[in-house]
Motif scaffolding. Structure first.
Motif, PDB file in Angstrom:
ATOM      1  N   ILE A  47       0.851  -1.192   0.000  1.00  0.00           N
ATOM      2  CA  ILE A  47       0.000   0.000   0.000  1.00  0.00           C
ATOM      3  C   ILE A  47       0.891   1.248   0.000  1.00  0.00           C
ATOM      4  CG2 ILE A  47      -1.874   1.193   1.203  1.00  0.00           C
ATOM      5  CD1 ILE A  47      -2.306  -1.536   2.732  1.00  0.00           C
ATOM      6  N   THR A 107      -3.766   6.764   8.233  1.00  0.00           N
ATOM      7  CA  THR A 107      -5.089   6.459   7.695  1.00  0.00           C
ATOM      8  C   THR A 107      -5.195   4.997   7.280  1.00  0.00           C
ATOM      9  OG1 THR A 107      -5.403   8.732   6.915  1.00  0.00           O
ATOM     10  CG2 THR A 107      -6.757   7.029   5.883  1.00  0.00           C
ATOM     11  N   GLN A 108      -4.179   4.507   6.561  1.00  0.00           N
ATOM     12  CA  GLN A 108      -4.226   3.123   6.078  1.00  0.00           C
ATOM     13  C   GLN A 108      -4.061   2.130   7.234  1.00  0.00           C
ATOM     14  OE1 GLN A 108      -5.403   3.334   3.197  1.00  0.00           O
ATOM     15  NE2 GLN A 108      -4.787   5.486   3.057  1.00  0.00           N
ATOM     16  N   ILE A 110       3.046  -0.605   4.292  1.00  0.00           N
ATOM     17  CA  ILE A 110       2.537   0.733   3.986  1.00  0.00           C
ATOM     18  C   ILE A 110       3.710   1.704   3.896  1.00  0.00           C
ATOM     19  CG2 ILE A 110       0.885   2.532   4.625  1.00  0.00           C
ATOM     20  CD1 ILE A 110      -0.290   0.561   6.679  1.00  0.00           C
ATOM     21  N   VAL A 120      -6.927   6.860  -1.419  1.00  0.00           N
ATOM     22  CA  VAL A 120      -6.898   5.414  -1.181  1.00  0.00           C
ATOM     23  C   VAL A 120      -7.892   5.047  -0.082  1.00  0.00           C
ATOM     24  CG1 VAL A 120      -5.495   3.491  -0.353  1.00  0.00           C
ATOM     25  CG2 VAL A 120      -4.518   5.134  -1.967  1.00  0.00           C
ATOM     26  N   ASP A 121      -8.772   4.112  -0.399  1.00  0.00           N
ATOM     27  CA  ASP A 121      -9.792   3.637   0.534  1.00  0.00           C
ATOM     28  C   ASP A 121      -9.750   2.114   0.516  1.00  0.00           C
ATOM     29  OD1 ASP A 121     -11.990   2.917   2.008  1.00  0.00           O
ATOM     30  OD2 ASP A 121     -13.404   4.236   0.968  1.00  0.00           O
ATOM     31  N   LEU A 122      -9.169   1.523   1.547  1.00  0.00           N
ATOM     32  CA  LEU A 122      -8.985   0.080   1.571  1.00  0.00           C
ATOM     33  C   LEU A 122     -10.303  -0.675   1.648  1.00  0.00           C
ATOM     34  CD1 LEU A 122      -5.860  -0.280   3.888  1.00  0.00           C
ATOM     35  CD2 LEU A 122      -5.971  -0.120   1.398  1.00  0.00           C
TER      36      LEU A 122
END
Length: 403
Positions: A271, A375-376, A366, A348-350
Motif C-alpha cells: 500500500i 489512515t491506512q 505501507i 486510497v480507501d482500503l
C-alpha cells in the motif's frame, strides 16, 4: 544509575511534556553553533521544518518515561541505530551530543535544573549512549562482513537517468571502483550524500532502493520536492534532479528494518502513496524474480496520471501475472479513457478493495506521507488485521508509533 537518580529523571517528565520541543530547538541551535561541522551530517531540511526537533523531543520523553526499563525501547533504538550506521555516526559524536544536551537542559530549565538533576541526566544520557554505541558496533560489524559491503561513504557513478513521471526520476548507480556491491532486502534504503550549493554543505538523505537486487547497480527513484533557501526542504532532491549521467555521488551500504521477511511465503499487500511506491517496487520485483509468485495486491494512490510513476510497468505486469491484483487511486480522474477503467477516483480507501486484501496470513506494507500511513493503518485495524502483520516506513525522522 541509582534509584534516586531515576526518580529525579521521572520528576522532569512534566517539563519534557510541556517544553520538550523548546529544549530540543535550543539544543540543536547550540550544538550547530559550537560544532558547525555537524551541519554536514544532519538533514537541514528536517531541522528547518521541525521534524527532527519533534523526533528528538519525543525520544527524550520516551526515555524518561521508561527509565526503569529502557529495554522496552529496543525496537525504536534499533531503527535509530540502523539510520546511524547508514550515516556513519561514530562513538565520539555521542560525547558532543551529551555535552550539548546537558548544557541545554541547564540553560533552558534554569534554576529547576539542580546539580542533582543535571548529574542524573548525565548518567542517564551516557547509559543510553552506551546502549546505542554497542548496538551500532554490532551493526557496523555485521555490515562489514557482508560480501561487497562497506562502512562509511563510497563513490558511485550515475550511469543512467530515467524520467518516470513529471516529478520522479530513477538514478542507476554503479560503483566507481568497479568492485562488488552488497545485496539487500527488498524495501531497504541507501543514504545518499551530495553537496548542496545553496547551503554550502554536504547533505545526507535516505532513499529507498526501487528495484530488486542487481549485482551491477543500485536504483533509486527520487521525487523532486519543492524548497528554496533558506528553507532546505527539497534542496537535495533538486540537486539530484540537476545531476547528469556520468556524475558521481557518495552513498552508504543498504540498510533499514522495513523489508520483506526472508523466506516468508505469506501473501503480500503493498500500500503506497506518492513516491512511497519505491520500496514496494523492490518488493514486487523481488517476488517476481524469486519465482515464488506469492499472491500480491498492489494498492497505490497519487494526485493524477502525470505524477503516477511506473504505471505502464505495473499495468503490463498485471496482464502477465495471475498472482498480481492492482488498485490505483487518483485524487482526480485521468484524461486517458483507455486507462481510466483501471482507476478509482479519490484517496486510497482500503474498504473499496477489502475483498482482495483479506487474505489468510497476509503481510501488509505501507509507505507514504505521515497522514497516509496513519489512515491506512487505522483502516487495516478496522478490517480486523492483526497489527503484528502490518509494517510501515515513514520517510524522515520517526514521528509515528502505531504498533
Amino acid at each position: 544509575m541509582n534509584s534516586n537518580q531515576k526518580e529525579l529523571i521521572k520528576a522532569t517528565i512534566p517539563i519534557l511534556r510541556a517544553s520538550g520541543e523548546d529544549l530540543t530547538n535550543y539544543f540543536y541551535a547550540r550544538m550547530f553553533r559550537e560544532h558547525p561541522e555537524l551541519r554536514n551530517m544532519f538533514n537541514m531540511g528536517n531541522q528547518a521544518n521541525g521534524r527532527q526537533k519533534s523526533a528528538l523531543a519525543n525520544a527524550v520523553l520516551a526515555y524518561a518515561e521508561n527509565i526503569e526499563d529502557p529495554s522496552v525501547l529496543i525496537g525504536v533504538l534499533k531503527g535509530i541505530g540502523t539510520k546511524h550506521r547508514s550515516l556513519n555516526i561514530q562513538p565520539e559524536q555521542y560525547k558532543i551530543v551529551g555535552t550539548q544536551l546537558i548544557a541545554s537542559i541547564a540553560e533552558v530549565v534554569g534554576e529547576a535544573a539542580t546539580p542533582e538533576i543535571l548529574e542524573a541526566w548525565t548518567v542517564a544520557f551516557y547509559q543510553l549512549a552506551k546502549i546505542m554505541i554497542d548496538l551500532e558496533k554490532g551493526l557496523y560489524e555485521e555490515n562489514a562482513a557482508k560480501p561487497g559491503s562497506w562502512n562509511g561513504w563510497r563513490k558511485f557513478v550515475i550511469k543512467k537517468i530515467v524520467e518516470e513521471s513529471t516529478e520522479i526520476k530513477s538514478f542507476y548507480l554503479y560503483p566507481e571502483d568497479g568492485k562488488e556491491i552488497a545485496n539487500f532486502h527488498a524495501g531497504q534504503f541507501i543514504s545518499v550524500q551530495v553537496f548542496v550549493p545553496e547551503l554550502g554543505l554536504l547533505q545526507p538523505r535516505q532513499y529507498s532502493l526501487s528495484s530488486a537486487f542487481n549485482p551491477e547497480y543500485y536504483r533509486i527513484s527520487v521525487k523532486k520536492e519543492s524548497g528554496i533557501a533558506p528553507n532546505p526542504s527539497g534542496l537535495v532532491s533538486q540537486t539530484l534532479h540537476s545531476k547528469r549521467e556520468g556524475d558521481v555521488i557518495s552513498i552508504s551500504a543498504p540498510a533499514g528494518l522495513f523489508h520483506l521477511e526472508k523466506d516468508s511465503k505469506s501473501p503480500l499487500v503493498l500500500i503506497s502513496g506518492g513516491v512511497g511506491l519505491t520500496p514496494m517496487l523492490s518488493m514486487l520485483e523481488t517476488n517476481l524474480n524469486a519465482l515464488q509468485n506469492k499472491k500480491t495486491v498492489w494498492i497505490h494512490g497519487c494526485r493524477n496520471e502525470s505524477v503516477h510513476a511506473f504505471k505502464e510497468q505495473i499495468s503490463a505486469l498485471k496482464e502477465e501475472a495471475e498472482w498480481l491484483a492492482t488498485f490505483t487511486f487518483y485524487d482526480s480522474a485521468p484524461n486517458d479513457e483507455a486507462f481510466s477503467n483501471e482507476i478509482i477516483e479519490g484517496r486510497v480507501d482500503l474498504h473499496k478493495c477489502k475483498e482482495a486484501i483479506l487474505l489468510e496470513e497476509a503481510k501488509f506494507y505501507i509507505c507514504g506521507p505521515e497522514m497516509f500511513i496513519k489512515t491506512q493503518y487505522e483502516a487495516l485495524i478496522n478490517l480486523n488485521i492483526n497489527q503484528e502483520n502490518i509494517f510501515y516506513e515513514e520517510f524522515g525522522p520517526q514521528l509515528i508509533n502505531l504498533n
